[in-house]
Design an enzyme around this catalytic site. Structure first.
Site, PDB file in Angstrom:
ATOM      1  N   HIS A  51       0.875  -1.167   0.000  1.00  0.00           N
ATOM      2  CA  HIS A  51       0.000   0.000   0.000  1.00  0.00           C
ATOM      3  C   HIS A  51       0.919   1.225   0.000  1.00  0.00           C
ATOM      4  O   HIS A  51       2.073   1.131   0.445  1.00  0.00           O
ATOM      5  CB  HIS A  51      -0.900   0.013   1.239  1.00  0.00           C
ATOM      6  CG  HIS A  51      -1.924  -1.090   1.222  1.00  0.00           C
ATOM      7  ND1 HIS A  51      -1.934  -2.105   2.124  1.00  0.00           N
ATOM      8  CD2 HIS A  51      -2.953  -1.324   0.381  1.00  0.00           C
ATOM      9  CE1 HIS A  51      -2.936  -2.934   1.847  1.00  0.00           C
ATOM     10  NE2 HIS A  51      -3.561  -2.482   0.791  1.00  0.00           N
ATOM     11  N   ASP A  54       2.373   1.679   3.280  1.00  0.00           N
ATOM     12  CA  ASP A  54       3.346   0.663   3.708  1.00  0.00           C
ATOM     13  C   ASP A  54       4.729   1.117   3.256  1.00  0.00           C
ATOM     14  O   ASP A  54       5.732   0.893   3.936  1.00  0.00           O
ATOM     15  CB  ASP A  54       3.095  -0.708   3.024  1.00  0.00           C
ATOM     16  CG  ASP A  54       1.766  -1.336   3.407  1.00  0.00           C
ATOM     17  OD1 ASP A  54       1.364  -1.192   4.577  1.00  0.00           O
ATOM     18  OD2 ASP A  54       1.141  -1.976   2.532  1.00  0.00           O
ATOM     19  N   GLU A 212      -8.952 -11.611  -7.019  1.00  0.00           N
ATOM     20  CA  GLU A 212      -8.729 -12.238  -5.713  1.00  0.00           C
ATOM     21  C   GLU A 212      -9.739 -13.362  -5.567  1.00  0.00           C
ATOM     22  O   GLU A 212     -10.957 -13.158  -5.697  1.00  0.00           O
ATOM     23  CB  GLU A 212      -8.879 -11.223  -4.577  1.00  0.00           C
ATOM     24  CG  GLU A 212      -8.813 -11.942  -3.216  1.00  0.00           C
ATOM     25  CD  GLU A 212      -8.530 -11.079  -2.021  1.00  0.00           C
ATOM     26  OE1 GLU A 212      -7.767 -10.094  -2.139  1.00  0.00           O
ATOM     27  OE2 GLU A 212      -9.063 -11.399  -0.943  1.00  0.00           O
ATOM     28  N   ASP A 252      -9.851 -14.467   3.653  1.00  0.00           N
ATOM     29  CA  ASP A 252      -8.422 -14.521   3.280  1.00  0.00           C
ATOM     30  C   ASP A 252      -7.715 -15.749   3.845  1.00  0.00           C
ATOM     31  O   ASP A 252      -6.614 -15.657   4.412  1.00  0.00           O
ATOM     32  CB  ASP A 252      -7.698 -13.236   3.727  1.00  0.00           C
ATOM     33  CG  ASP A 252      -8.204 -12.000   2.986  1.00  0.00           C
ATOM     34  OD1 ASP A 252      -8.762 -12.138   1.889  1.00  0.00           O
ATOM     35  OD2 ASP A 252      -8.033 -10.893   3.521  1.00  0.00           O
ATOM     36  N   ASP A 285      -2.892 -13.171  -0.937  1.00  0.00           N
ATOM     37  CA  ASP A 285      -3.460 -12.215   0.018  1.00  0.00           C
ATOM     38  C   ASP A 285      -4.124 -13.047   1.117  1.00  0.00           C
ATOM     39  O   ASP A 285      -5.347 -13.210   1.145  1.00  0.00           O
ATOM     40  CB  ASP A 285      -4.452 -11.275  -0.679  1.00  0.00           C
ATOM     41  CG  ASP A 285      -4.762 -10.053   0.176  1.00  0.00           C
ATOM     42  OD1 ASP A 285      -4.251  -9.975   1.310  1.00  0.00           O
ATOM     43  OD2 ASP A 285      -5.516  -9.176  -0.282  1.00  0.00           O
TER      44      ASP A 285
HETATM   45  C1  XUL Z   1      -9.230  -6.178   0.619  1.00  0.00           C
HETATM   46  C2  XUL Z   1      -8.035  -6.595  -0.097  1.00  0.00           C
HETATM   47  C3  XUL Z   1      -6.887  -5.644  -0.038  1.00  0.00           C
HETATM   48  C4  XUL Z   1      -6.292  -5.355  -1.356  1.00  0.00           C
HETATM   49  C5  XUL Z   1      -5.156  -4.409  -1.381  1.00  0.00           C
HETATM   50  O1  XUL Z   1     -10.182  -7.137   0.691  1.00  0.00           O
HETATM   51  O2  XUL Z   1      -7.982  -7.670  -0.646  1.00  0.00           O
HETATM   52  O3  XUL Z   1      -5.903  -6.183   0.774  1.00  0.00           O
HETATM   53  O4  XUL Z   1      -5.822  -6.558  -1.888  1.00  0.00           O
HETATM   54  O5  XUL Z   1      -5.520  -3.120  -1.121  1.00  0.00           O
HETATM   55 MN    MN Z   2      -6.593  -8.491  -2.080  1.00  0.00          MN
END
Ligand code: XUL
Ligand code: MN
Length: 346
Positions: A51, A54, A212, A252, A285
């Site tokens: 980020h 970060d 994701e 996650d 992630d």
């Molecule tokens: C939120 C998510 C975040 C993004 C990065 O759900 O996945 O971690 O991947 O900003």
């Molecule tokens: Mn993510």
């Protein structure tokens, strides 16, 4: 062990989360960035994702010159360790200025803040040697539909993307869709939405996507289909592999933790589309389970990569000739069992 796959791996500093949830405090102590970088290196990962804050903490209190200076210092540190920066993502969900959304905020001053912050994020990315910006549009949506106009919000999103594209002619924007959480409904919930809005921007070729796994599952979709779709457009520029047990909060979990067969299919389409051949990284992630002890703090990352690589072997050793025969014969019962037994063997 000889490297027989073409993949390079990545994760972010937030993936060493400390276990806090809305009902309880952290269960592990906060660690420094240098500790996290050292763990990434120890695990033999190739890159780190960031980020903006970060990379440069307390970014809102710093001048552009200070931000560039700190980003360049970080780049030196990463080079010293032989670690690449995969992407930088503006954290547009934390500030008091983004309480009611970032680019789609009803207040023009708040929208201006969000765009300004995104341009700074692009400057950081360039200092870190990456051309990839990831946009998880956390608060671009509503808690109640009447609070914003979806049509106007689409226009505002395009306007913000255009400002980013104009700021740096080399930068690429990868939209990371998620259908809900923290919002009730997000404006860009799927890869289809991400690729469609790309077409309205000033340079559609530089707007792509990140899938994701957990986000696709939360949208009620199959992550492997989302990946294959984006790849067919040449737009799968990054990945956040993980897992998710149904329609709950964003979990996650480690890759393959809930649904090994779904993980197999994600790897299958990545192999088919030769993901990684154009320099893309496999990013995880994932977060440790809350009860995880400090001494087991790296396991979710190591295990996710291990599962991924085992599944690469499974995809490469799958009896495709047999599968093709069964498909031709429309014997999907036998095809189902072929997959199950292949996954169960060894
Ligand atoms: C939120 C998510 C975040 C993004 C990065 O759900 O996945 O971690 O991947 O900003
Ligand atoms: Mn993510």
């Amino acid at each position: 062990m000889a490297k027989t796959h073409q993949y390079r791996f990545c994760f972010g500093p937030w993936n060493f989360s400390e276990g806090a949830d809305p009902y309880g405090p952290p269960t592990r102590p906060v660690q420094t960035f240098d500790w996290k970088l050292a763990q990434l290196k120890k695990l033999g990962f190739d890159a780190m994702m960031f980020h903006d804050d970060d990379a440069v903490p307390d970014i809102d209190g710093k001048t552009d010159a200070q931000i560039r200076k700190e980003a360049k210092e970080l780049k030196k540190k990463l080079d010293g360790e032989g670690i690449a920066a995969e992407m930088v993502a503006p954290r547009l969900w934390f500030s008091p200025m983004t309480v009611d959304g970032a680019y789609t905020n009803n207040d023009p001053k708040c929208r201006a803040y969000a765009v300004e912050r995104s341009l700074r994020c692009i400057d950081i990315a360039r200092c870190l040697g990456t051309d990839l910006i990831v946009l998880w549009l956390a608060r671009e949506g509503t808690y109640l539909r009447e609070a914003k106009s979806a049509r106007r919000s689409t226009e505002l999103l395009v306007a913000a993307l255009d400002k980013m594209l104009a700021h740096d002619p080399k930068i690429r924007l990868a939209i990371e869709p998620k259908p809900n959480e923290p919002m009730d409904h997000a404006y860009l919930p799927t890869i289809g939405h991400a690729l469609a809005i790309a077409q309205l921007t000033r340079d559609p070729r530089r707007v792509g996507a990140l899938v994701e796994s957990a986000h696709a599952i939360l949208a009620g979709l199959d992550p492997s289909d989302e990946m294959a779709f984006a790849m067919k457009f040449g737009k799968l520029w990054s990945l956040h592999l993980n897992d998710q047990n149904g329609l709950k909060f964003d979990q996650d979990k480690p890759f393959g933790s809930t649904n090994l067969r779904s993980a197999f299919n994600q790897v299958r389409v990545l192999e088919e589309g030769q993901y990684g051949r154009r320099g893309e990284y496999v990013c995880f992630d994932v977060h440790p389970f809350r009860p995880t002890k400090v001494e087991h703090w790296l396991a979710h990352l190591d295990n996710s990569r291990r599962t991924f690589l085992r599944l690469v072997e499974k995809v490469r050793t799958f009896d495709q000739a047999k599968a093709s025969q069964l498909i031709a014969d429309r014997d999907y019962q036998a095809l189902d069992q072929l997959v199950i037994e292949h996954l169960l063997n060894g």
